[in-house]
Design a protein around this motif. Structure first.
Motif, mmCIF file in Angstrom:
data_model
loop_
_atom_site.group_PDB
_atom_site.id
_atom_site.type_symbol
_atom_site.label_atom_id
_atom_site.label_comp_id
_atom_site.label_asym_id
_atom_site.label_seq_id
_atom_site.Cartn_x
_atom_site.Cartn_y
_atom_site.Cartn_z
ATOM 1 N N THR A 200 -40.433 -11.100 -22.551
ATOM 2 C CA THR A 200 -41.397 -10.793 -21.495
ATOM 3 C C THR A 200 -40.908 -11.273 -20.139
ATOM 4 O O THR A 200 -41.047 -10.559 -19.129
ATOM 5 N N LYS B 170 -57.605 -4.158 -21.229
ATOM 6 C CA LYS B 170 -56.714 -3.666 -22.291
ATOM 7 C C LYS B 170 -57.017 -2.208 -22.625
ATOM 8 O O LYS B 170 -56.106 -1.417 -22.841
ATOM 9 N N ILE C 299 -47.234 -11.203 -14.866
ATOM 10 C CA ILE C 299 -47.550 -11.028 -16.286
ATOM 11 C C ILE C 299 -49.042 -11.256 -16.490
ATOM 12 O O ILE C 299 -49.572 -12.296 -16.098
ATOM 13 N N TRP C 300 -49.721 -10.276 -17.096
ATOM 14 C CA TRP C 300 -51.123 -10.482 -17.487
ATOM 15 C C TRP C 300 -51.152 -10.904 -18.949
ATOM 16 O O TRP C 300 -50.728 -10.154 -19.817
ATOM 17 N N ASP C 301 -51.643 -12.108 -19.202
ATOM 18 C CA ASP C 301 -51.741 -12.597 -20.574
ATOM 19 C C ASP C 301 -53.130 -12.278 -21.122
ATOM 20 O O ASP C 301 -54.067 -13.057 -20.955
ATOM 21 N N ARG D 111 -46.308 -7.388 -25.359
ATOM 22 C CA ARG D 111 -46.698 -7.915 -26.674
ATOM 23 C C ARG D 111 -48.103 -7.418 -26.988
ATOM 24 O O ARG D 111 -48.910 -7.206 -26.087
ATOM 25 N N GLU E 107 -50.357 -8.234 -23.876
ATOM 26 C CA GLU E 107 -49.645 -8.851 -22.758
ATOM 27 C C GLU E 107 -48.970 -7.712 -22.004
ATOM 28 O O GLU E 107 -48.317 -6.860 -22.615
ATOM 29 N N LEU F 219 -53.376 -11.561 -24.400
ATOM 30 C CA LEU F 219 -52.972 -11.499 -25.813
ATOM 31 C C LEU F 219 -53.923 -12.317 -26.683
ATOM 32 O O LEU F 219 -53.537 -13.345 -27.237
#
Lengths: 476, 476
Positions: free
Chosen positions: B59, B204, B187-189, B219, B179, B191
């Motif tokens: 990532t 999402k 980065i958008w987490d 991910r 992710e 997850l």
């Protein structure tokens, strides 16, 4: 909070007149006796104020009202059944805005059993929609204690959950299409009944759960399912939340996709249900935890009660169940379900409650309860704790209760909620599993969400409501 | 189409060097022998070009590559397994951009049977992910003919469908968290593995199905289900699509939630499967339509084969089924399924194909077929028509085929596709049920979507990728 400035009295009359021109004078309410039920939530916890309550008759009138408000920079507070638990459905104090009630958009427009779809207005009461589906041999599965008063537009706007999520998903999973009035008064016609559609971005998924801050849902197209003809229900006593988790795994394996509901209740929760809401009785007193297990099926020639009894017998042999009653009649099924559906009412009557709607990965529920109970006991010797959980979804309604006359309730509530939310978040959880953010959890949103995620939310808000007129003071 | 201008050669070397600094020189491919499989789709229909193929390891490297490209205004074409049927996964001709392959992000990071969740990198091959889940007694249900080569990031980005949607939904329904690397390299987490989370907008759901135009999925966290231990499969011959629709309703009633797949095939489709792909044989020749019915269950002590036989016997009595074979062994189940999974391969070999991916309300499928067959027969005397349908989802893959050497294939294809799409849209349908838009259906998007909906799409694109560097020339 950015409260929009109140509109001066002179223009207030112009606003009322302009809205009356659109919806008719008798559908613009401004007398406090008429407006009060719209401005306060059912918990009598959150109260706001607006210039008036405006009740359009149809989508075109909703669009005209929004365009009218947009042209004047007036905030619009959309409201359906006003059953939000977190202040999402009432206006802000001294808001200077317009409360837009969708209650007159209450028609079931079409039930289509061939395509398993139903189309209804945003103001349709959930129970009425379910009844219309049932009349055609179909199930709309969303099941809430408030279904006699909540309205489908609110269910969509909050991505409502309830007791049938385990099998059927949340409202977002049940929506096939939406019609939405946008912040500038244009109408997006996304009212489709297709099961699959991959042509562009999934706008409906974004509007669902956005609590009226990105657009106002006016009509909905929803999935229907075969109407179950069989039901079996048990109340099961277990020695611990760990045993309840083991029972959930056991039921998934034995009962599979017939499993409709798996609801965990603490003994303290069941006690006050029986104390405060008439007609309730615990048939298995003396245990620390209880699980309501419910199976339903539309398939012919199954003996669901026998299957449920066999599954519970296996769990008894394995030592994960202490005792159980399996309903032998429709009346007994109702008796067990009444215990569950009386929770909200009993808690409201019992004391000064701080209810929470946390979620954690399912296997972490026992650890969450362990940590939260310990933290609350240490910090608040006088607190009582009640717990009811949609365990199969990882969702825990964890209520900490004090005497009605406890001092400084706001500060106390902030402490309790901070503690409970911290524990859920430390376990990879969420501070709001199904009730949404509303006004009540805005502080938690700012506290727990990453800067990147908050930026994404703000970019959605800017893209769809650049002037911030839709339900300001909610979510963000 | 807005093709970004090609980067001058001088700076091309700087780009390759800069990317090599991030991912290592051996993971930046620019030799045409190496890059060709990345620049052309598997149908050999759509071909593009880029400065290089860049293959980050994780990532952080994806984020660095995107930030590098964003700073230079370079288009980024994300690619997973490159199995798109509509040109979504290859760069534009003379794109002057960078093809970012996620294939090295191919690890299954965690299988969590307790929470029924799995976490994997976007480059994980679907079959590998399913095998990792199965090793822990869990099912990941997405089922595609291409599952040996498609990658999960592509499945997410296109909201993939396949043959198990009827029971388990599309990819959007199966995603718990993502992710995503954003257009500016942040980065958008997201997850998470929670079953329910109502804290803010459902980002999402927006990224799923956006075909890499709003962000790059790195991910994924996905739902798992109990691994079925029982399976029963039948091939059923019916006299008409109407009878197939009646059989679907019959199966919903009799077999309920065990029904995994209900796939309609025309006799012409089955014929060319048996002609072009070795190992296939039609066990029931001489009928106009066939249905593959599949049941699966993780529940103990059921005789699924007997249930399927009983359901089909009832349908035979009702006169809606002409003949049927029910598999009596695992090998026979495989034989029936091979017929279905050989469709893509057989069609590719057969001729000059124009395949469509339309959807209509389920009950409208017979009417769609009736109208489309008549229109094609009238307009194109020399055309053959093949049809395979995920009937339970209302999704029809309607293929019109001509001889390989037919003149002016592009103009012909546009005429055929316009005709087929018009008919689907006139029935309240969609021109793209599960394959997405890619390059191939952009014209249909502009033609059929309302101005309001197109504006909404553009506002999403502007909000999340204001400089338009992510997968330009796709979707919008």
């Amino acid at each position: 909070m950015n409260h929009p400035a109140a509109v001066p009295t002179a223009s207030r009359e112009n606003v009322l007149e302009g809205l009356a021109d659109i919806v008719g004078a008798r559908h613009v309410l401004s007398d406090p006796n008429d407006t009060e039920p719209f401005y306060e939530d059912w918990l009598h916890r959150t109260k706001g104020d607006a210039l008036c309550v405006c009740q359009p008759a149809d989508t075109a009138e909703v669009a005209a009202v929004v365009a009218f408000c947009a042209a004047r920079g007036l905030p619009v507070f959309p409201q359906a059944g006003n059953t939000s638990s977190c202040g999402g459905s009432v206006p802000l104090p001294a808001s200077g805005g317009v409360l837009l009630s969708v209650r007159r958009l209450n028609r079931v427009e079409r039930v289509d059993p061939q395509n398993n779809a139903i189309i209804a207005g945003a103001g349709c009461v959930l129970a009425d929609l379910k009844a219309a589906a049932a009349a055609e041999g179909r199930l709309f599965p969303l099941t809430l204690s408030s279904e006699g008063s909540c309205q489908i537009g609110g269910n969509v706007s909050t991505n409502a959950g309830g007791t049938a999520v385990l099998r059927y998903g949340t409202m977002r999973d049940l929506v096939l299409g939406l019609e939405v009035v946008l912040a500038d008064g244009r109408i997006w016609d996304g009212l489709r009944t297709l099961r699959k559609d991959n042509t562009g971005y999934d706008m409906k998924a974004l509007f669902v759960g956005s609590e009226g801050t990105l657009g106002i849902v006016t009509r909905v197209a929803l999935k229907l399912f075969p109407l179950p003809t069989l039901q079996a229900t048990a109340l099961v006593a277990v020695a611990s939340a760990d045993d309840a988790a083991a029972l959930l795994r056991h039921c998934h394996g034995e009962l599979g996709s017939s499993l409709d509901a798996f609801e965990l209740l603490s003994a303290s929760q069941l006690d006050i249900v029986c104390r405060h809401v008439p007609g309730n009785r615990n048939p298995l007193p003396g245990h620390p935890w209880y699980v309501l297990v419910d199976l339903q099926s539309a398939e012919r020639s199954q003996d669901l009660t026998a299957r449920l009894e066999a599954a519970i017998a296996g769990a008894l042999e394995d030592g994960i169940v202490a005792d159980a009653v399996v309903a032998q009649s429709g009346a007994q099924i109702e008796d067990i379900w009444r215990l569950r559906h009386s929770v909200s009412e009993s808690n409201r009557r019992h004391g000064l409650n701080f209810t929470h709607d946390v979620g954690v990965p399912i296997a972490q529920i026992p650890e969450f309860l362990h940590r939260a109970d310990a933290a609350v006991a240490e910090a608040f010797a006088q607190a009582e704790v009640f717990c009811v959980s949609h365990m199969g979804d990882g969702n825990v309604h964890y209520t900490v209760t004090f005497a009605h006359d406890t001092a400084e309730p706001a500060a106390l509530g902030a402490r309790v909620t901070g503690m409970v939310h911290d524990i859920a978040m430390s376990l990879g959880g969420t501070f709001g599993a199904e009730h949404g953010v509303g006004q009540r959890y805005r502080a938690s949103l700012r506290r727990y969400k990453s800067p990147v995620e908050l930026d994404l939310f703000r970019s959605m808000k800017s893209a769809l409501d650049p002037n911030g007129i839709l339900n300001p003071g909610k979510v963000l």
